[in-house]
Design a protein around this motif. Structure first.
Motif, short mmCIF file in Angstrom:
data_model
loop_
_atom_site.label_atom_id
_atom_site.label_comp_id
_atom_site.label_asym_id
_atom_site.label_seq_id
_atom_site.Cartn_x
_atom_site.Cartn_y
_atom_site.Cartn_z
N LEU A 27 3.50 1.55 2.06
CA LEU A 27 4.03 2.87 2.37
C LEU A 27 5.05 3.34 1.33
O LEU A 27 5.66 4.40 1.52
CB LEU A 27 4.67 2.88 3.75
N ARG A 28 5.23 2.60 0.25
CA ARG A 28 6.20 3.02 -0.77
C ARG A 28 5.72 4.31 -1.45
O ARG A 28 4.55 4.69 -1.35
CB ARG A 28 6.40 1.93 -1.83
N ASP A 29 6.63 4.97 -2.14
CA ASP A 29 6.30 6.20 -2.83
C ASP A 29 5.38 5.92 -4.01
O ASP A 29 5.29 4.78 -4.50
CB ASP A 29 7.58 6.88 -3.31
N ARG A 30 4.72 6.96 -4.48
CA ARG A 30 3.89 6.83 -5.67
C ARG A 30 4.75 6.44 -6.87
O ARG A 30 5.82 7.02 -7.10
CB ARG A 30 3.16 8.14 -5.96
N GLU A 31 4.30 5.46 -7.65
CA GLU A 31 5.03 5.01 -8.82
C GLU A 31 4.63 5.84 -10.04
O GLU A 31 3.43 6.00 -10.33
CB GLU A 31 4.76 3.52 -9.05
N LEU A 32 5.62 6.36 -10.76
CA LEU A 32 5.36 7.29 -11.86
C LEU A 32 5.42 6.65 -13.23
O LEU A 32 5.21 7.33 -14.24
CB LEU A 32 6.36 8.46 -11.79
N GLY A 33 5.69 5.35 -13.32
CA GLY A 33 5.65 4.67 -14.61
C GLY A 33 6.62 5.27 -15.61
O GLY A 33 7.79 5.50 -15.31
N ILE A 34 6.12 5.57 -16.83
CA ILE A 34 6.99 6.07 -17.89
C ILE A 34 7.55 7.46 -17.60
O ILE A 34 8.49 7.90 -18.26
CB ILE A 34 6.28 6.09 -19.26
N LEU A 35 7.01 8.14 -16.61
CA LEU A 35 7.49 9.48 -16.27
C LEU A 35 8.61 9.45 -15.23
O LEU A 35 9.19 10.48 -14.90
CB LEU A 35 6.35 10.34 -15.73
N ASP A 36 8.93 8.26 -14.73
CA ASP A 36 9.95 8.13 -13.70
C ASP A 36 11.29 8.68 -14.20
O ASP A 36 11.74 8.36 -15.31
CB ASP A 36 10.10 6.65 -13.31
N GLY A 37 11.92 9.50 -13.39
CA GLY A 37 13.23 10.04 -13.72
C GLY A 37 13.21 11.28 -14.59
O GLY A 37 14.27 11.81 -14.93
N GLY A 83 1.88 2.79 -16.68
CA GLY A 83 2.79 2.01 -15.85
C GLY A 83 2.93 2.52 -14.43
O GLY A 83 3.69 1.95 -13.65
N GLY A 84 2.19 3.55 -14.08
CA GLY A 84 2.32 4.15 -12.75
C GLY A 84 1.02 4.16 -11.98
O GLY A 84 0.09 3.41 -12.29
N GLU A 85 0.96 5.01 -10.97
CA GLU A 85 -0.18 5.07 -10.07
C GLU A 85 -0.81 6.46 -10.05
O GLU A 85 -0.10 7.47 -10.11
CB GLU A 85 0.24 4.75 -8.63
N ALA A 86 -2.13 6.50 -9.93
CA ALA A 86 -2.83 7.74 -9.59
C ALA A 86 -2.75 7.94 -8.08
O ALA A 86 -2.47 7.01 -7.33
CB ALA A 86 -4.29 7.65 -10.04
N TRP A 87 -3.06 9.15 -7.64
CA TRP A 87 -3.15 9.38 -6.21
C TRP A 87 -4.23 8.49 -5.60
O TRP A 87 -4.11 8.05 -4.46
CB TRP A 87 -3.46 10.86 -5.94
#
Length: 243
Positions: free
Chosen positions: A99-109, A138-142
């Protein structure tokens, strides 16, 4: 297929990241400027009151309509929302990393402006692939989030057949649960994301019909916040993904 009696998902209350992201987007900043990692972002004072108001709504439900069990994202903003909303109810609570939030990888922040300036190739690739399938490095797709939610739903149906289950999570999860529970197509899901912003502490729910299938009751409802005297977050203050 085994089915739940009722399924709710509540988005966490307003977080300090929501507030900071709104400010950063409004001023044209490239970065949101948080000192916490995403998993440790706390609620704002407004978010805490939204969670307490949600708790007053839960306490007002008839006993035969209250949740039997709650499952919570391990991220602090969701855990704090659940703790405040469920205080004194005795509802059993567990955490589940699915249930964690979607991970955005290099776009985080980054803000949307920051992504376009710092990673123009990624912004172009996202536009080409579309929101549903785009995976930032480094992140996730929907679709990745949908896969983990699909396994969670299977476990909930197996372990809590005929029971009322309450989830606390994040905005993308609300959309993706509609996709999974209602069998939406990619275009139908993307239309929802264009038409709606998932409000902090909003409630979305499904109940089993006469055939035992979950059907949508309310979507992105915040009437309980008004009724319980809490201040809903304005739509322009609800931070969305940067791209």
């Amino acid at each position: 297929m085994a089915e739940l009696s009722t399924l709710w998902i509540i988005r966490h209350g307003e977080s300090t990241a929501n507030v900071a992201a709104t400010r950063a987007e409004a001023t044209g900043s490239e970065v949101i400027g948080l000192s916490h990692r995403d998993a440790d972002v706390p609620l704002s004072p407004t978010g805490e009151e939204q969670a307490r108001a949600t708790g007053r709504w839960l306490a007002g439900l008839p006993e035969d309509r209250r949740p039997d069990v709650a499952v919570v994202s391990p991220y602090l903003r969701a855990v704090s929302t659940a703790e405040l909303a469920l205080h004194g109810t005795g509802v059993p609570v567990s955490r589940d990393e699915r249930l964690r939030d979607r991970e955005l990888g290099i776009l985080d922040g980054l803000t949307g402006h920051g992504v376009r300036n710092r990673f123009p190739d990624e912004a172009e690739r996202r536009d080409r692939l579309g929101k549903f399938y785009y995976r930032p490095p480094g992140g996730e797709a929907w679709t990745d989030v949908a896969l983990r939610l699909r396994t969670l739903l299977g476990d909930l149906r197996r372990d809590h057949e005929g029971r009322r289950v309450l989830l606390f999570g994040h905005d993308a999860l609300v959309f993706l649960l509609r996709y999974l529970v209602e069998g939406l197509t990619e275009p139908e899901l993307m239309a929802l994301t264009r038409e709606h912003v998932i409000a902090n502490c909003s409630i979305t729910d499904w109940s089993a019909d006469d055939q035992g299938r979950l059907t949508l009751g309310g979507f992105n409802e915040i009437g309980h916040l008004h009724r319980q005297g809490a201040e809903p977050t304005r739509e322009d203050e609800i931070h969305a993904e940067p791209v």
